[in-house]
Design a protein around this motif. Structure first.
Motif, PDB file in Angstrom:
ATOM      1  N   ARG A   1       0.966 -17.914   2.608  1.00 54.10           N
ATOM      2  CA  ARG A   1      -0.220 -17.530   3.386  1.00 54.10           C
ATOM      3  C   ARG A   1      -0.589 -18.584   4.429  1.00 54.10           C
ATOM      4  O   ARG A   1      -1.298 -18.280   5.389  1.00 54.10           O
ATOM      5  N   GLU A   2      -0.117 -19.792   4.260  1.00 55.25           N
ATOM      6  CA  GLU A   2      -0.359 -20.797   5.295  1.00 55.25           C
ATOM      7  C   GLU A   2       0.361 -20.437   6.589  1.00 55.25           C
ATOM      8  O   GLU A   2       0.056 -20.973   7.648  1.00 55.25           O
ATOM      9  N   TYR A   3       1.315 -19.544   6.483  1.00 54.25           N
ATOM     10  CA  TYR A   3       2.048 -19.062   7.652  1.00 54.25           C
ATOM     11  C   TYR A   3       1.657 -17.624   7.987  1.00 54.25           C
ATOM     12  O   TYR A   3       2.297 -16.982   8.813  1.00 54.25           O
ATOM     13  N   GLY A   4       0.600 -17.128   7.339  1.00 54.41           N
ATOM     14  CA  GLY A   4       0.152 -15.762   7.584  1.00 54.41           C
ATOM     15  C   GLY A   4      -0.365 -15.568   9.000  1.00 54.41           C
ATOM     16  O   GLY A   4      -0.733 -16.528   9.687  1.00 54.41           O
ATOM     17  N   LEU A   5      -0.411 -14.322   9.421  1.00 54.83           N
ATOM     18  CA  LEU A   5      -0.770 -14.000  10.797  1.00 54.83           C
ATOM     19  C   LEU A   5      -2.258 -13.673  10.926  1.00 54.83           C
ATOM     20  O   LEU A   5      -2.847 -13.037  10.047  1.00 54.83           O
ATOM     21  N   GLY A   6      -2.854 -14.130  12.027  1.00 53.77           N
ATOM     22  CA  GLY A   6      -4.234 -13.808  12.321  1.00 53.77           C
ATOM     23  C   GLY A   6      -5.230 -14.564  11.461  1.00 53.77           C
ATOM     24  O   GLY A   6      -4.869 -15.395  10.627  1.00 53.77           O
TER      25      GLY A   6
ATOM     26  N   ARG B   1      -6.917 -13.544   9.036  1.00 56.31           N
ATOM     27  CA  ARG B   1      -6.851 -13.199   7.612  1.00 56.31           C
ATOM     28  C   ARG B   1      -5.563 -13.693   6.951  1.00 56.31           C
ATOM     29  O   ARG B   1      -5.325 -13.439   5.779  1.00 56.31           O
ATOM     30  N   LYS B   2      -4.731 -14.398   7.719  1.00 53.80           N
ATOM     31  CA  LYS B   2      -3.481 -14.948   7.193  1.00 53.80           C
ATOM     32  C   LYS B   2      -2.643 -13.853   6.516  1.00 53.80           C
ATOM     33  O   LYS B   2      -2.165 -13.999   5.389  1.00 53.80           O
ATOM     34  N   THR B   3      -2.441 -12.779   7.237  1.00 54.35           N
ATOM     35  CA  THR B   3      -1.737 -11.620   6.704  1.00 54.35           C
ATOM     36  C   THR B   3      -0.246 -11.904   6.521  1.00 54.35           C
ATOM     37  O   THR B   3       0.408 -12.454   7.406  1.00 54.35           O
ATOM     38  N   VAL B   4       0.295 -11.523   5.356  1.00 56.03           N
ATOM     39  CA  VAL B   4       1.720 -11.728   5.099  1.00 56.03           C
ATOM     40  C   VAL B   4       2.427 -10.417   4.755  1.00 56.03           C
ATOM     41  O   VAL B   4       3.639 -10.396   4.528  1.00 56.03           O
ATOM     42  N   ASP B   5       1.688  -9.311   4.715  1.00 55.24           N
ATOM     43  CA  ASP B   5       2.289  -8.037   4.341  1.00 55.24           C
ATOM     44  C   ASP B   5       1.719  -6.911   5.190  1.00 55.24           C
ATOM     45  O   ASP B   5       0.674  -7.050   5.824  1.00 55.24           O
ATOM     46  N   ASP B   6       2.423  -5.783   5.209  1.00 55.66           N
ATOM     47  CA  ASP B   6       1.979  -4.626   5.983  1.00 55.66           C
ATOM     48  C   ASP B   6       2.523  -3.361   5.339  1.00 55.66           C
ATOM     49  O   ASP B   6       3.362  -3.426   4.433  1.00 55.66           O
ATOM     50  N   TYR B   7       2.061  -2.210   5.852  1.00 57.40           N
ATOM     51  CA  TYR B   7       2.517  -0.936   5.307  1.00 57.40           C
ATOM     52  C   TYR B   7       3.992  -0.711   5.587  1.00 57.40           C
ATOM     53  O   TYR B   7       4.541  -1.190   6.576  1.00 57.40           O
ATOM     54  N   SER B   8       4.621   0.047   4.716  1.00 54.82           N
ATOM     55  CA  SER B   8       6.049   0.313   4.822  1.00 54.82           C
ATOM     56  C   SER B   8       6.331   1.395   5.853  1.00 54.82           C
ATOM     57  O   SER B   8       5.666   2.437   5.866  1.00 54.82           O
ATOM     58  N   TYR B   9       7.284   1.166   6.739  1.00 52.95           N
ATOM     59  CA  TYR B   9       7.763   2.226   7.614  1.00 52.95           C
ATOM     60  C   TYR B   9       8.351   3.338   6.750  1.00 52.95           C
ATOM     61  O   TYR B   9       9.060   3.077   5.772  1.00 52.95           O
ATOM     62  N   GLY B  10       8.066   4.565   7.112  1.00 55.95           N
ATOM     63  CA  GLY B  10       8.563   5.693   6.338  1.00 55.95           C
ATOM     64  C   GLY B  10       7.521   6.266   5.405  1.00 55.95           C
ATOM     65  O   GLY B  10       7.717   7.320   4.809  1.00 55.95           O
ATOM     66  N   GLY B  11       6.415   5.537   5.240  1.00 54.18           N
ATOM     67  CA  GLY B  11       5.297   6.077   4.483  1.00 54.18           C
ATOM     68  C   GLY B  11       5.352   5.889   2.989  1.00 54.18           C
ATOM     69  O   GLY B  11       4.534   6.453   2.257  1.00 54.18           O
TER      70      GLY B  11
ATOM     71  N   ALA C   1       4.799   4.245  -0.695  1.00 51.11           N
ATOM     72  CA  ALA C   1       3.677   3.511  -1.265  1.00 51.11           C
ATOM     73  C   ALA C   1       4.032   2.039  -1.421  1.00 51.11           C
ATOM     74  O   ALA C   1       5.190   1.681  -1.636  1.00 51.11           O
ATOM     75  N   GLY C   2       3.018   1.169  -1.341  1.00 54.12           N
ATOM     76  CA  GLY C   2       3.231  -0.263  -1.546  1.00 54.12           C
ATOM     77  C   GLY C   2       3.366  -1.020  -0.242  1.00 54.12           C
ATOM     78  O   GLY C   2       3.856  -0.500   0.762  1.00 54.12           O
ATOM     79  N   MET C   3       2.937  -2.268  -0.284  1.00 51.94           N
ATOM     80  CA  MET C   3       2.996  -3.141   0.889  1.00 51.94           C
ATOM     81  C   MET C   3       4.307  -3.927   0.895  1.00 51.94           C
ATOM     82  O   MET C   3       4.884  -4.221  -0.146  1.00 51.94           O
ATOM     83  N   VAL C   4       4.746  -4.288   2.112  1.00 50.63           N
ATOM     84  CA  VAL C   4       6.012  -5.007   2.294  1.00 50.63           C
ATOM     85  C   VAL C   4       5.730  -6.355   2.947  1.00 50.63           C
ATOM     86  O   VAL C   4       4.954  -6.445   3.901  1.00 50.63           O
ATOM     87  N   MET C   5       6.349  -7.412   2.422  1.00 44.23           N
ATOM     88  CA  MET C   5       6.182  -8.740   3.012  1.00 44.23           C
ATOM     89  C   MET C   5       6.855  -8.781   4.379  1.00 44.23           C
ATOM     90  O   MET C   5       7.994  -8.343   4.546  1.00 44.23           O
ATOM     91  N   MET C   6       6.135  -9.314   5.361  1.00 44.81           N
ATOM     92  CA  MET C   6       6.558  -9.263   6.763  1.00 44.81           C
ATOM     93  C   MET C   6       7.611 -10.314   7.107  1.00 44.81           C
ATOM     94  O   MET C   6       7.717 -11.360   6.448  1.00 44.81           O
ATOM     95  N   CYS C   7       8.352 -10.043   8.167  1.00 44.02           N
ATOM     96  CA  CYS C   7       9.402 -10.965   8.629  1.00 44.02           C
ATOM     97  C   CYS C   7       8.844 -12.298   9.123  1.00 44.02           C
ATOM     98  O   CYS C   7       9.332 -13.368   8.732  1.00 44.02           O
ATOM     99  N   GLU C   8       7.854 -12.240  10.005  1.00 50.95           N
ATOM    100  CA  GLU C   8       7.460 -13.426  10.762  1.00 50.95           C
ATOM    101  C   GLU C   8       7.008 -14.605   9.894  1.00 50.95           C
ATOM    102  O   GLU C   8       7.485 -15.732  10.097  1.00 50.95           O
ATOM    103  N   PRO C   9       6.101 -14.416   8.935  1.00 50.22           N
ATOM    104  CA  PRO C   9       5.696 -15.568   8.113  1.00 50.22           C
ATOM    105  C   PRO C   9       6.869 -16.196   7.366  1.00 50.22           C
ATOM    106  O   PRO C   9       6.981 -17.429   7.298  1.00 50.22           O
ATOM    107  N   ILE C  10       7.750 -15.351   6.796  1.00 49.50           N
ATOM    108  CA  ILE C  10       8.895 -15.882   6.056  1.00 49.50           C
ATOM    109  C   ILE C  10       9.845 -16.608   6.990  1.00 49.50           C
ATOM    110  O   ILE C  10      10.321 -17.712   6.690  1.00 49.50           O
ATOM    111  N   TYR C  11      10.121 -15.997   8.125  1.00 51.47           N
ATOM    112  CA  TYR C  11      11.022 -16.624   9.096  1.00 51.47           C
ATOM    113  C   TYR C  11      10.492 -17.986   9.530  1.00 51.47           C
ATOM    114  O   TYR C  11      11.237 -18.969   9.611  1.00 51.47           O
ATOM    115  N   ASN C  12       9.196 -18.071   9.782  1.00 56.37           N
ATOM    116  CA  ASN C  12       8.609 -19.317  10.287  1.00 56.37           C
ATOM    117  C   ASN C  12       8.654 -20.440   9.253  1.00 56.37           C
ATOM    118  O   ASN C  12       8.979 -21.591   9.585  1.00 56.37           O
TER     119      ASN C  12
END
Length: 243
Positions: A55-60, A62-72, A74-85
């Motif tokens: 979360r120290e690398y989270g976005l915005g 709110r230090k966001t590290v996850d988002d909704y899944s493409y395709g609809g 259920a469940g949140m998916v950990m995002m590329c950018e924080p992990i990559y950074n």
């Protein structure tokens, strides 16, 4: 790798190991590394273990590290950018032998994998959470995926602690008696035989006479026989794999 050969290599390993664990719930790893063998290995300077809060690398704000899944789904998916950074920042400081993702569908952790990883210098362990991590991280950053079994837990933190423990206990000096690891289950492809301690009789339950005989040859033969018997009963696939 031959067991004796493996331990020769381990004893020649002089540099300190470093394990970096990336997680969104660092508090889950507060306990496992503060006690017992791992804690002693850290105190002796055999290994460094760092737990990083993604979360120290989270976005915005709110230090966001996850988002909704493409395709609809259920469940949140950990995002590329924080992990990559965070992985990029770690790699900028040193070279890493492996970037390991703890995943239910990875290769099943066994003693051979722990032996192999104990010879490495620097390892990153990435803990999944929620529904998992964006597949692009698995494709482009992760070098190895490891599972602790065919089941799902809430996150990769407990599996990461298991992996780290299985590695650290193999480092030279981590165990009071280094030869103890030679008789662990799975080191020789068999489950370990039964073990007993004093008293020789308790509640009418007796220790096998052979273990009290003082005859090393008979004791070893008994241990080998019991290890084979127990492996055949509890892990028959291990014997089938050797055929």
């Amino acid at each position: 790798m031959d067991i004796k050969c493996y331990f020769c290599i381990v004893k020649q390993k002089e540099s300190k190991m470093r394990i970096d664990i990336i997680t969104v719930v660092p508090g889950l790893l507060d306990g496992p590394f503060k006690y017992s063998i791992v804690a002693r290995a850290i105190k002796k300077g055999l290994v460094e273990i760092y737990v990083h809060d993604l979360r120290e690398y989270g976005l915005g704000s709110r230090k966001t590290v996850d988002d909704y899944s493409y395709g609809g789904d259920a469940g949140m998916v950990m995002m590329c950018e924080p992990i990559y950074n965070i992985v990029s920042d770690l790699k900028a400081e040193r070279d890493y032998d492996e970037v390991i993702f703890m995943s239910p569908d990875g290769e099943i952790l066994d003693q051979g994998i722990s032996n192999e990883l104990s010879l490495k210098e620097n390892i990153i362990i990435l803990c999944g959470h929620y529904k998992g991590i964006d597949e692009r991280i698995r494709e482009h950053l992760v070098t190895r995926e490891i599972s602790v079994g065919d089941f799902v837990v809430s996150g990769g933190e407990i599996p990461a602690a298991l992996l780290a423990d299985s590695i650290v206990r193999l480092l030279p000096g981590a165990l009071t008696d280094e030869t103890s690891a030679l008789s662990d289950s799975f080191q020789d492809g068999l489950v370990a035989p039964p073990v007993y301690t004093r008293p020789a009789e308790f509640n009418g339950w007796k220790v096998p006479d052979v273990l009290l005989s003082g005859n090393p040859k008979l004791i070893r033969e008994w241990q080998d026989s019991e290890a084979l018997k127990r492996t055949r009963e509890r892990r028959p696939h291990m014997l089938e794999e050797e055929k």
